[in-house]
Design a protein around this motif. Sequence first.
Motif, PDB file in Angstrom:
ATOM      1  N   ARG A  79      -2.563   7.953 -27.208  1.00  0.00           N
ATOM      2  CA  ARG A  79      -3.915   8.403 -26.569  1.00  0.00           C
ATOM      3  C   ARG A  79      -4.804   8.041 -27.711  1.00  0.00           C
ATOM      4  O   ARG A  79      -4.909   8.532 -28.749  1.00  0.00           O
ATOM      5  CB  ARG A  79      -3.867   9.790 -26.340  1.00  0.00           C
ATOM      6  CG  ARG A  79      -3.031  10.279 -24.944  1.00  0.00           C
ATOM      7  CD  ARG A  79      -2.967  11.735 -24.845  1.00  0.00           C
ATOM      8  NE  ARG A  79      -2.564  12.336 -26.145  1.00  0.00           N
ATOM      9  CZ  ARG A  79      -1.794  13.561 -26.109  1.00  0.00           C
ATOM     10  NH1 ARG A  79      -1.755  14.196 -25.164  1.00  0.00           N
ATOM     11  NH2 ARG A  79      -1.376  14.075 -27.223  1.00  0.00           N
ATOM     12  N   GLN A  80      -5.977   7.485 -27.247  1.00  0.00           N
ATOM     13  CA  GLN A  80      -7.215   7.342 -28.249  1.00  0.00           C
ATOM     14  C   GLN A  80      -7.860   8.599 -28.406  1.00  0.00           C
ATOM     15  O   GLN A  80      -8.032   9.468 -27.779  1.00  0.00           O
ATOM     16  CB  GLN A  80      -8.190   6.384 -27.399  1.00  0.00           C
ATOM     17  CG  GLN A  80      -9.294   5.988 -28.182  1.00  0.00           C
ATOM     18  CD  GLN A  80     -10.354   5.189 -27.676  1.00  0.00           C
ATOM     19  OE1 GLN A  80     -10.973   5.544 -26.824  1.00  0.00           O
ATOM     20  NE2 GLN A  80     -10.464   3.852 -27.917  1.00  0.00           N
ATOM     21  N   LYS A  81      -7.947   8.808 -29.989  1.00  0.00           N
ATOM     22  CA  LYS A  81      -8.713  10.131 -30.636  1.00  0.00           C
ATOM     23  C   LYS A  81      -9.849   9.422 -31.455  1.00  0.00           C
ATOM     24  O   LYS A  81      -9.783   8.454 -31.993  1.00  0.00           O
ATOM     25  CB  LYS A  81      -7.615  10.890 -31.133  1.00  0.00           C
ATOM     26  CG  LYS A  81      -6.411  11.265 -30.318  1.00  0.00           C
ATOM     27  CD  LYS A  81      -7.027  12.430 -29.431  1.00  0.00           C
ATOM     28  CE  LYS A  81      -5.607  13.033 -28.872  1.00  0.00           C
ATOM     29  NZ  LYS A  81      -6.081  14.196 -28.066  1.00  0.00           N
ATOM     30  N   SER A  82     -10.748  10.500 -31.720  1.00  0.00           N
ATOM     31  CA  SER A  82     -11.549  10.130 -32.905  1.00  0.00           C
ATOM     32  C   SER A  82     -11.014  10.782 -34.116  1.00  0.00           C
ATOM     33  O   SER A  82     -10.051  11.676 -34.221  1.00  0.00           O
ATOM     34  CB  SER A  82     -12.826  10.747 -32.598  1.00  0.00           C
ATOM     35  OG  SER A  82     -13.454  10.123 -31.538  1.00  0.00           O
ATOM     36  N   GLY A  83     -11.510  10.487 -35.335  1.00  0.00           N
ATOM     37  CA  GLY A  83     -11.238  10.944 -36.738  1.00  0.00           C
ATOM     38  C   GLY A  83     -11.682  12.309 -36.938  1.00  0.00           C
ATOM     39  O   GLY A  83     -12.489  12.825 -36.036  1.00  0.00           O
ATOM     40  N   ARG A  84     -11.334  12.774 -38.013  1.00  0.00           N
ATOM     41  CA  ARG A  84     -11.705  14.129 -38.331  1.00  0.00           C
ATOM     42  C   ARG A  84     -13.313  14.369 -38.438  1.00  0.00           C
ATOM     43  O   ARG A  84     -13.673  15.497 -38.743  1.00  0.00           O
ATOM     44  CB  ARG A  84     -11.034  14.536 -39.847  1.00  0.00           C
ATOM     45  CG  ARG A  84     -11.542  13.836 -40.919  1.00  0.00           C
ATOM     46  CD  ARG A  84     -11.010  14.335 -42.300  1.00  0.00           C
ATOM     47  NE  ARG A  84     -11.496  13.662 -43.601  1.00  0.00           N
ATOM     48  CZ  ARG A  84     -12.416  14.337 -44.464  1.00  0.00           C
ATOM     49  NH1 ARG A  84     -13.102  15.336 -43.841  1.00  0.00           N
ATOM     50  NH2 ARG A  84     -12.838  13.827 -45.428  1.00  0.00           N
ATOM     51  N   SER A  85     -14.082  13.299 -38.621  1.00  0.00           N
ATOM     52  CA  SER A  85     -15.393  13.544 -38.834  1.00  0.00           C
ATOM     53  C   SER A  85     -16.341  13.705 -37.437  1.00  0.00           C
ATOM     54  O   SER A  85     -17.421  14.133 -37.529  1.00  0.00           O
ATOM     55  CB  SER A  85     -16.086  12.209 -39.646  1.00  0.00           C
ATOM     56  OG  SER A  85     -15.581  11.921 -40.796  1.00  0.00           O
ATOM     57  N   PHE A  86     -15.524  13.268 -36.635  1.00  0.00           N
ATOM     58  CA  PHE A  86     -16.100  13.368 -35.025  1.00  0.00           C
ATOM     59  C   PHE A  86     -16.480  15.008 -34.690  1.00  0.00           C
ATOM     60  O   PHE A  86     -15.673  15.912 -35.038  1.00  0.00           O
ATOM     61  CB  PHE A  86     -15.284  12.769 -34.059  1.00  0.00           C
ATOM     62  CG  PHE A  86     -15.696  12.738 -32.473  1.00  0.00           C
ATOM     63  CD1 PHE A  86     -16.645  12.095 -32.405  1.00  0.00           C
ATOM     64  CD2 PHE A  86     -15.291  13.670 -31.671  1.00  0.00           C
ATOM     65  CE1 PHE A  86     -17.102  12.084 -31.175  1.00  0.00           C
ATOM     66  CE2 PHE A  86     -15.642  13.987 -30.413  1.00  0.00           C
ATOM     67  CZ  PHE A  86     -16.738  13.193 -29.957  1.00  0.00           C
ATOM     68  N   PHE A  87     -17.823  15.069 -34.054  1.00  0.00           N
ATOM     69  CA  PHE A  87     -18.333  16.339 -33.820  1.00  0.00           C
ATOM     70  C   PHE A  87     -18.370  16.418 -32.357  1.00  0.00           C
ATOM     71  O   PHE A  87     -17.389  17.143 -31.737  1.00  0.00           O
ATOM     72  CB  PHE A  87     -19.480  16.758 -34.488  1.00  0.00           C
ATOM     73  CG  PHE A  87     -20.106  18.095 -33.932  1.00  0.00           C
ATOM     74  CD1 PHE A  87     -19.182  19.236 -34.126  1.00  0.00           C
ATOM     75  CD2 PHE A  87     -21.180  18.273 -33.427  1.00  0.00           C
ATOM     76  CE1 PHE A  87     -19.743  20.259 -33.686  1.00  0.00           C
ATOM     77  CE2 PHE A  87     -21.643  19.213 -32.847  1.00  0.00           C
ATOM     78  CZ  PHE A  87     -20.965  20.477 -33.084  1.00  0.00           C
ATOM     79  N   LYS A  88     -19.196  15.616 -31.796  1.00  0.00           N
ATOM     80  CA  LYS A  88     -19.267  15.492 -30.135  1.00  0.00           C
ATOM     81  C   LYS A  88     -20.060  14.243 -29.802  1.00  0.00           C
ATOM     82  O   LYS A  88     -21.039  14.063 -30.683  1.00  0.00           O
ATOM     83  CB  LYS A  88     -19.772  16.681 -29.562  1.00  0.00           C
ATOM     84  CG  LYS A  88     -21.360  17.075 -29.688  1.00  0.00           C
ATOM     85  CD  LYS A  88     -21.733  18.053 -29.173  1.00  0.00           C
ATOM     86  CE  LYS A  88     -23.291  18.389 -29.385  1.00  0.00           C
ATOM     87  NZ  LYS A  88     -23.926  19.472 -28.446  1.00  0.00           N
TER      88      LYS A  88
END
Length: 188
Positions: A79-88
């Motif tokens: 599943r595609q995810k964003s890294g730890r820096s992503f907020f919204k």
Amino acid sequence: MKSPTDFIVKPKGNKRYSNTKQIGGVDFIVSSSQEDHKFSNREAIVIETPLGYEGPIEKGDTLLVHHNVFKYYNDMYGRQKSGRSFFKDDIFLIDSEQFFLYKNKAGWKTYDRYCFVKPLLVEQNMYIQKNCKYEPLIGKMKYANTYLKSQGIKNGDRVAFNPDSEYEFYVDGELLYRIYDHQITLKL
């Protein structure tokens, strides 16, 4: 909205990847890989500085960030995810360890322990042929930080640096190496 410790940023051009190149007025995709770090967007626009921050970076400035800030990842299930820096949405929270250079109205400025060196092309009129495009371990200082300036190194000086200390960035279309100041070994 402010963070107690992080800069709130968005990717420049609202694009997570800079994987297109314009040729003859037509945009061409040069890489469709989300894993290729060379094509992740490395420029972020500051939306807000941290609470109580009194440094030189202001809203609207551009930060040169780590290649993982805006990248997508696939988790162990694909599943595609964003890294730890992503907020919204297109908003990210980055700490001071995730950027290396900032740009304001006066131009690019170094941050913390980093400096940027422009690699030098290999001289072709040599008796010994080198099998590389750039001179190994030698370059021209493009952006010296405060510490290096205090040691007498200024922008434009030829410098030598430690092996494997180069981390490539394209800044305004120019290839530069991000190097820690303690890895600059000589002023030539």
